[in-house]
Design a protein around this motif. Structure first.
Motif, mmCIF file in Angstrom:
data_model
loop_
_atom_site.group_PDB
_atom_site.id
_atom_site.type_symbol
_atom_site.label_atom_id
_atom_site.label_comp_id
_atom_site.label_asym_id
_atom_site.label_seq_id
_atom_site.Cartn_x
_atom_site.Cartn_y
_atom_site.Cartn_z
ATOM 1 N N LEU A 188 0.804 -1.214 0.000
ATOM 2 C CA LEU A 188 0.000 0.000 0.000
ATOM 3 C C LEU A 188 0.839 1.267 0.000
ATOM 4 O O LEU A 188 0.371 2.310 -0.452
ATOM 5 N N ASN A 189 2.066 1.220 0.495
ATOM 6 C CA ASN A 189 2.897 2.414 0.562
ATOM 7 C C ASN A 189 3.813 2.578 -0.647
ATOM 8 O O ASN A 189 4.587 3.532 -0.717
ATOM 9 N N GLU A 190 3.765 1.656 -1.593
ATOM 10 C CA GLU A 190 4.589 1.768 -2.790
ATOM 11 C C GLU A 190 4.109 2.938 -3.648
ATOM 12 O O GLU A 190 2.907 3.092 -3.891
ATOM 13 N N LYS A 191 5.039 3.761 -4.108
ATOM 14 C CA LYS A 191 4.648 4.899 -4.921
ATOM 15 C C LYS A 191 5.710 5.186 -5.974
ATOM 16 O O LYS A 191 6.857 4.730 -5.873
ATOM 17 N N VAL A 192 5.330 5.981 -6.978
ATOM 18 C CA VAL A 192 6.202 6.312 -8.092
ATOM 19 C C VAL A 192 5.808 7.701 -8.589
ATOM 20 O O VAL A 192 4.630 8.081 -8.517
ATOM 21 N N THR A 193 6.768 8.489 -9.058
ATOM 22 C CA THR A 193 6.403 9.798 -9.601
ATOM 23 C C THR A 193 5.615 9.616 -10.891
ATOM 24 O O THR A 193 5.797 8.641 -11.620
ATOM 25 N N GLN A 194 4.745 10.588 -11.177
ATOM 26 C CA GLN A 194 3.986 10.532 -12.435
ATOM 27 C C GLN A 194 4.932 10.487 -13.624
ATOM 28 O O GLN A 194 4.705 9.755 -14.587
ATOM 29 N N LYS A 195 5.999 11.298 -13.573
ATOM 30 C CA LYS A 195 6.936 11.332 -14.689
ATOM 31 C C LYS A 195 7.532 9.953 -14.927
ATOM 32 O O LYS A 195 7.541 9.450 -16.062
ATOM 33 N N ASP A 196 8.036 9.311 -13.867
ATOM 34 C CA ASP A 196 8.650 7.996 -14.033
ATOM 35 C C ASP A 196 7.629 6.974 -14.502
ATOM 36 O O ASP A 196 7.941 6.102 -15.330
ATOM 37 N N TYR A 197 6.400 7.080 -13.988
ATOM 38 C CA TYR A 197 5.406 6.083 -14.384
ATOM 39 C C TYR A 197 5.043 6.222 -15.857
ATOM 40 O O TYR A 197 4.920 5.218 -16.574
ATOM 41 N N LEU A 198 4.884 7.449 -16.323
ATOM 42 C CA LEU A 198 4.572 7.624 -17.742
ATOM 43 C C LEU A 198 5.729 7.161 -18.621
ATOM 44 O O LEU A 198 5.520 6.615 -19.710
ATOM 45 N N LYS A 199 6.956 7.334 -18.149
ATOM 46 C CA LYS A 199 8.097 6.811 -18.898
ATOM 47 C C LYS A 199 8.094 5.282 -18.883
ATOM 48 O O LYS A 199 8.469 4.636 -19.874
ATOM 49 N N HIS A 200 7.682 4.686 -17.777
ATOM 50 C CA HIS A 200 7.550 3.223 -17.734
ATOM 51 C C HIS A 200 6.514 2.756 -18.761
ATOM 52 O O HIS A 200 6.739 1.773 -19.487
ATOM 53 N N LEU A 201 5.370 3.440 -18.805
ATOM 54 C CA LEU A 201 4.338 3.073 -19.785
ATOM 55 C C LEU A 201 4.865 3.225 -21.205
ATOM 56 O O LEU A 201 4.622 2.375 -22.073
ATOM 57 N N ALA A 202 5.601 4.310 -21.450
ATOM 58 C CA ALA A 202 6.150 4.546 -22.780
ATOM 59 C C ALA A 202 7.198 3.506 -23.154
ATOM 60 O O ALA A 202 7.436 3.251 -24.343
ATOM 61 N N SER A 203 7.823 2.881 -22.146
ATOM 62 C CA SER A 203 8.804 1.825 -22.411
ATOM 63 C C SER A 203 8.148 0.486 -22.698
ATOM 64 O O SER A 203 8.831 -0.468 -23.065
ATOM 65 N N GLY A 204 6.831 0.418 -22.517
ATOM 66 C CA GLY A 204 6.123 -0.785 -22.957
ATOM 67 C C GLY A 204 5.372 -1.547 -21.898
ATOM 68 O O GLY A 204 4.649 -2.483 -22.229
ATOM 69 N N ILE A 205 5.518 -1.195 -20.606
ATOM 70 C CA ILE A 205 4.721 -1.924 -19.625
ATOM 71 C C ILE A 205 3.268 -1.495 -19.743
ATOM 72 O O ILE A 205 2.950 -0.441 -20.308
ATOM 73 N N GLU A 206 2.373 -2.305 -19.217
ATOM 74 C CA GLU A 206 0.963 -1.950 -19.185
ATOM 75 C C GLU A 206 0.570 -1.590 -17.765
ATOM 76 O O GLU A 206 1.033 -2.204 -16.791
ATOM 77 N N ALA A 207 -0.307 -0.584 -17.636
ATOM 78 C CA ALA A 207 -0.854 -0.209 -16.334
ATOM 79 C C ALA A 207 -1.857 -1.267 -15.891
ATOM 80 O O ALA A 207 -2.376 -2.035 -16.714
ATOM 81 N N PRO A 208 -2.147 -1.343 -14.592
ATOM 82 C CA PRO A 208 -3.107 -2.350 -14.107
ATOM 83 C C PRO A 208 -4.459 -2.217 -14.796
ATOM 84 O O PRO A 208 -5.020 -1.126 -14.897
ATOM 85 N N HIS A 209 -4.978 -3.332 -15.265
ATOM 86 C CA HIS A 209 -6.322 -3.336 -15.846
ATOM 87 C C HIS A 209 -6.947 -4.699 -15.660
ATOM 88 O O HIS A 209 -6.270 -5.709 -15.432
ATOM 89 N N GLY A 210 -8.268 -4.740 -15.745
ATOM 90 C CA GLY A 210 -9.013 -5.951 -15.440
ATOM 91 C C GLY A 210 -8.738 -7.083 -16.405
ATOM 92 O O GLY A 210 -8.383 -6.881 -17.564
ATOM 93 N N TYR A 211 -8.952 -8.299 -15.912
ATOM 94 C CA TYR A 211 -8.654 -9.479 -16.718
ATOM 95 C C TYR A 211 -9.477 -9.516 -17.996
ATOM 96 O O TYR A 211 -9.003 -9.955 -19.038
#
Length: 523
Positions: free
Chosen positions: A141-164
């Motif tokens: 629950l305490n894990e966090k990431v900056t918006q900038k880093d997260y958007l760069k992660h998405l741009a690198s190809g990971i997917e954000a959490p989404h339903g099955y």
């Protein structure tokens, strides 16, 4: 704007993205994945989520694949302006943001294009009390990431959490819960439900409309260099639509009818990003008979007004209005069925692939993303996007960006597509798939794509007529078996330009036949 990063930084960014998503940073899932690592997907590891399937297999590039230089574009991510590469912006637009939202309030000193939505510097994975599908492990629950880093992660190809099931029954977060990473997964699913701007004629129309605005901004940058920021954001969004059209499934599936029915059914036609998209389509020659009946005369004639940039693109307000807002559960069942049918067709054609020619005469392979980074297997036929085919795609992107530089340096002879002189501004579409030379089922050998007539019109190729019975029908909301196909004949001969030279390789019949024969595919 700037040139930056070296080989080490480029690879490091992919590794950081994968480490954040799944807790390891290699291409060896079997050896390196540990279920007890703290990561986005291990923290959300239950039957409600499915992004881990993709993220575990995200490929880390090899060092020799790193570009020599990376072109960085100023982009606002709360609370600061950060540098995002052209590739990162191209990855984000379309999948996580429908269109650019920019402001010229601070001009002439600064132009700002927004990537973030909410005013939160840090994102957390989700929350137990506000998550519709409570499943996060308590020690995450305490894990966090900056918006900038997260958007760069998405741009690198990971997917954000989404339903099955693609969030068909519910979102993971509420539509205003911008502080959670899962909100971006919800937004990805919301956009995917209506992503007509990545398919067939509509996708090409969106490329033309956004690229045309980028050309206008590039010319304005002669008076004020800040317009380059706007030009590059619109170009990045345009390039997402352009590059998707190098996938077989994106050419033969047409999502416009289903997408517009969903948008009409959910009262979404007037929200800002959709209204802007519809204005782009209208000014690019797309017509709808009411909001829910699909395309009537998609781009067979092009009706741009000279010198026009759609005013809705520039948002000078403080309030952001660029997100989608509907909840998927309000979509009627028959529209969900149509969407799933289109997804199945998209997946089937992308996996099957085809040999195609473009308007220039280049002969090359197209598949889907899944066959882009495959390696040759000794003794096995080539059944993936080879280096020559990759070169066609990269040359299209290069031509598109080069046209902005040329417009900035020399002005525009004629921005309006279909007019003499416009070819140089829209040269990139001459690289797009135009005609099918061969595909495994042999149902469409010798057929033209729906976009062929658009390419003819924009590049001012008058007098060309493709036989109506030799144009691949648009696959909308149906299964493959619903189409009446005749595999018994070769439909029409290629009518474009003679075979081209690409990287010193002749792309004539001598390029295709030996590989088809060796692979047992020649017919």
């Amino acid at each position: 704007m700037s040139l930056g990063k070296n080989e080490t930084d480029y690879i490091k960014q992919f590794k950081q993205a994968k480490m954040f998503a799944v807790g390891f940073d290699s291409n060896d899932f079997e050896t390196d994945f540990k279920a007890d690592n703290i990561s986005q997907d291990t923290c959300l590891d239950d039957a409600n989520y499915r992004q881990d399937i993709h993220n575990k297999n995200l490929r880390i590039p090899e060092p020799e694949e790193a570009p020599e230089k990376i072109f960085n574009i100023p982009s606002y991510v709360y609370p600061n302006i950060s540098a995002f590469s052209m590739g990162e912006l191209t990855a984000l637009y379309g999948d996580y943001k429908m269109l650019p939202r920019c402001t010229t309030d601070s001009m002439p000193l600064l132009a700002v294009c927004f990537l973030s939505i909410g005013a939160d510097e840090y994102l957390t994975l989700t929350s137990l009390e506000q998550n519709y599908n409570p499943s996060i492990k308590s020690d995450c629950l305490n894990e966090k990431v900056t918006q900038k880093d997260y958007l760069k992660h998405l741009a690198s190809g990971i997917e954000a959490p989404h339903g099955y099931f693609g969030n068909l029954t519910s979102n993971s977060e509420r539509s205003t819960d911008y502080q959670y990473t899962a909100w971006w997964g919800d937004e990805m699913m919301r956009l995917a439900m209506v992503n007509q701007n990545h398919f067939s004629k509509t996708g090409l129309a969106v490329y033309i409309g956004l690229h045309r605005s980028a050309l206008e901004f590039a010319v304005k940058a002669k008076q004020n260099a800040q317009y380059w920021t706007l030009a590059m954001h619109y170009e990045a969004a345009a390039l997402h639509s352009l590059t998707d059209l190098f996938a077989f499934g994106h050419n033969v599936v047409d999502r416009s009818g289903t997408s517009n029915k969903i948008l009409d059914d959910t009262n979404m036609l007037n929200i800002q990003p959709v209204a802007d998209l519809m204005e782009i389509l209208h000014d690019t020659g797309i017509r709808h008979d009411g909001p829910s009946n699909g395309i009537l005369d998609g781009l067979n004639r092009v009706t741009f007004m000279e010198g026009k940039v759609v005013p809705g693109y520039l948002d000078n307000s403080v309030t952001r209005s660029d997100q989608m807002g509907y909840l998927p559960q309000v979509i009627r069942p028959y529209l969900r069925v149509r969407s799933l049918g289109e997804k199945d067709n998209h997946d089937t054609f992308n996996l099957q692939g085809a040999w195609v020619k473009n308007y220039r005469g280049d002969l090359f392979r197209i598949y889907g993303d899944g066959k882009y980074n495959m390696e040759p297997v000794p003794g096995e036929p080539v059944d993936y996007i080879d280096d020559v085919s990759k070169s066609v795609i990269s040359n299209a992107v290069t031509a598109s960006i080069q046209s902005l530089i040329n417009a900035h340096r020399y002005g525009l002879n004629a921005v309006t597509p279909g007019h003499v002189g416009a070819e140089q501004n829209f040269e990139a579409i001459a690289y797009l798939p135009y005609w099918v030379r061969y595909e495994k089922s042999h149902n469409y050998d010798g057929y033209y794509f729906q976009t062929a007539s658009v390419i003819d019109a924009v590049l001012n190729r008058t007098g060309e007529s493709h036989p109506a019975n030799c144009i691949i029908p648009p696959f909308e909301g149906v299964t493959l078996e619903n189409w009446d196909k005749d595999p018994s004949h070769y439909c029409a001969e290629y009518s474009g330009k003679p075979g081209a030279l690409l990287n010193g390789v002749s792309l004539g019949e001598d390029y295709i036949y030996p590989q088809l024969i060796d692979g047992g595919e020649h017919h």
